[in-house]
Design an enzyme around this catalytic site. Sequence first.
Site, PDB file in Angstrom:
ATOM      1  N   GLU A   4      18.857  53.540  65.949  1.00 29.88           N
ATOM      2  CA  GLU A   4      19.862  52.583  65.466  1.00 29.88           C
ATOM      3  C   GLU A   4      21.097  52.554  66.347  1.00 29.88           C
ATOM      4  O   GLU A   4      21.672  51.487  66.587  1.00 29.88           O
ATOM      5  CB  GLU A   4      20.260  52.906  64.016  1.00 29.88           C
ATOM      6  CG  GLU A   4      19.175  52.655  62.988  1.00 29.88           C
ATOM      7  CD  GLU A   4      18.230  53.827  62.790  1.00 29.88           C
ATOM      8  OE1 GLU A   4      18.417  54.863  63.476  1.00 29.88           O
ATOM      9  OE2 GLU A   4      17.302  53.728  61.970  1.00 29.88           O
TER      10      GLU A   4
ATOM     11  N   HIS B  95      18.146  55.327  50.710  1.00 32.03           N
ATOM     12  CA  HIS B  95      17.588  53.991  50.958  1.00 32.03           C
ATOM     13  C   HIS B  95      18.026  52.993  49.891  1.00 32.03           C
ATOM     14  O   HIS B  95      17.347  51.996  49.660  1.00 32.03           O
ATOM     15  CB  HIS B  95      16.052  54.036  51.017  1.00 32.03           C
ATOM     16  CG  HIS B  95      15.502  54.769  52.200  1.00 32.03           C
ATOM     17  ND1 HIS B  95      15.622  56.118  52.352  1.00 32.03           N
ATOM     18  CD2 HIS B  95      14.832  54.334  53.302  1.00 32.03           C
ATOM     19  CE1 HIS B  95      15.038  56.497  53.491  1.00 32.03           C
ATOM     20  NE2 HIS B  95      14.564  55.418  54.087  1.00 32.03           N
TER      21      HIS B  95
END
Lengths: 333, 348
Positions: free
Chosen positions: A70, A139
């Site tokens: 990322e 998440h």
Amino acid sequence: MTAQAELELETETMTVREAIRQGLREELERDEDVYLMGEDVGLFGGVLEVTGGLYEEFGGERVRDTPISEAGFMGAATGAAATGTRPVVELMFSDFMGVSMEQIMNQMAKMHYMFGGKAELPVTVRTTEGGGMGAASQHSGTVHTWIAHFPGLKAVAPGTAASAKGLTKAAIRSDDPVFVFENKMIYEQSGQVPTDEDFTVPIGKAAVEREGEDVTVVATQRLVGESLGVADSLEGDVSVEVIDPRSLYPLDTDTIVESVEKTGRLVVADESPLSYGTHAEIIARVQEEAFFSLDAPIMRVGTPDTHMPFSPPLEQEVLPGDDDVKAAIQRIS
Amino acid sequence: MTELDLDSADGRQEALRRMVTIRAFDQEAGNRFADGEIPGFVHLYIGEEAVGVGTCAALESDDYIASTHRGHGHCIAKGLDPKYMMAELYGKAEGYCNGKGGSMHIADVDAGMLGANGIVGAGPPMATGAALSIDYQDRDEVAVGFLGDGAVAQGQVHEAINLASTWDLPAIFVVENNHYGEGTPVEKQHNLDNLSDTAQAYDIPGVTVDGMDITAVAEAVAEARDRARAGDGPTMVEAQTYRYRGHYEGDEEPYRDDDEIERWKEQDPIESFKDRLIERGELTQEEFDDLESEIESTIDDAIEYAQAADYPEPSAAYEDMFVDQPPELQHFANVARTDGGANGGDHR
């Protein structure tokens, strides 16, 4: 495009997921400098299937699978945006923003300003937020407040299929960095979506989703639909106006203030944690401009400063929903 | 090739000129910082001139570079004007970033200079991104990411090189190993003799060259550029060099002694290149002295320009946050006090 003009366009019924995909497809077709990049956005079709079929349609150069990296791809997207292309990054879960925060906060957000306006950064970051699917704390986060708070970034968060498409397209066309926060629990929610290829939702323009006289509910993402349900259930008892700000920064203060001046009562419903957040900003702006129109304390509905627990009963305990919106309306009406 | 082509006599003269300009610029920037004229921090490039100029000598003018916190040398090597650079260091409106960036954020994107950077290791992802744009649009440039020895330990550097290598992007990573990551010696930060050995992990070439020798740097970068343009992906070039000044101006340097500094000065990049040009009959000592005087006056002019230049209007603080300015900022701008601040008054 005004809300009135949106209504006059031809529409089709589709889900939020399909609406975003249609928006991405149209922008890929319209502008060759636009490409998608992220983890499993290509062959796999996106972990929540938003980009499904686009790899087959546009190929691997334009729908690019990245390493699980990322920081690397967020930084590369920033550098690419500064040098002539228009990357659209998918960050699989907004919780992963922590891994790439340096590139977001010190590079993407600051370059235009630090360089005296001489670098344009037309980069879009799409990411998913929200609890409700048992994905547990890493998440399920709702972190849009970070981005809306951080100077130099724009943040939008659609609550309907139409705004999901229109905001996605507006973000891609913008010459500024824009984050699109997609609540993962509404991907299957359907709505009427304009099919006109030039339909966009202007960044910074709220939508009055339902008109009412007694209480204003400013709701975001999943809570837009839930608040509309509550408003219907209270019909005849309390007349509820529901506003989806759609854009968190910039925020359409005028539309919200105008509504509160009419109703005198406000509930702010947003899934982010309650303390120091999105709710507080909306409330601060309302009290600055409409203090003397208020007839009751302002209520807020959000996650009570916990992470999203895994066990379903615990998740349901902290996840804000229609019952919380209803209770808040009833406390002040 | 650019006007810096080391294969031509004119190019070699220009390369010498830029190295001398960097040194004069940074010496004067250090002096003016010590005098309190330049605010903030400054990190000087003195001693490392052959790396920046050698790298840019191997580039075309429209190639990109992404720099570091020690970026003045990269700017001058890339051809930026010392006058507007100095104005930026002084925080003046005529500076490259209208005074919003300062020493650590000088940039000139139109000249391919993607910014000095206050975050250690942030240049390589930027270079990978520029290389992505180049590759995506089938353009002919390359992008160089400069990083220091300390930055080799950064995760984002690994990610940037991995991505560039995986996608065969036209990027070059130039590691300026000046032997200290701030105040800590390189051997206390890495368990490697040559930092370029890290290139093996990405299956890209990694070479270590004498960073005090402009020719050695230029040759390595030229080879890397050819490779990048052929579609063979990135290269890592480690240039072994040394900074004569502290990490920042004011650094008391408890981590090294004068003998070490003197030993490195014996290989001074400007002296050695000058001597070579004299040996080749392309330069005389007198001509070099004239060059130095000429550059000193260029830097004096830059200082005078920067001193005389105007500060930005306070209202400029609210500009250039976005291309499309949101009403929030417009509001703050509207209520800005002329003595420079929106706080304490009407807000939002």
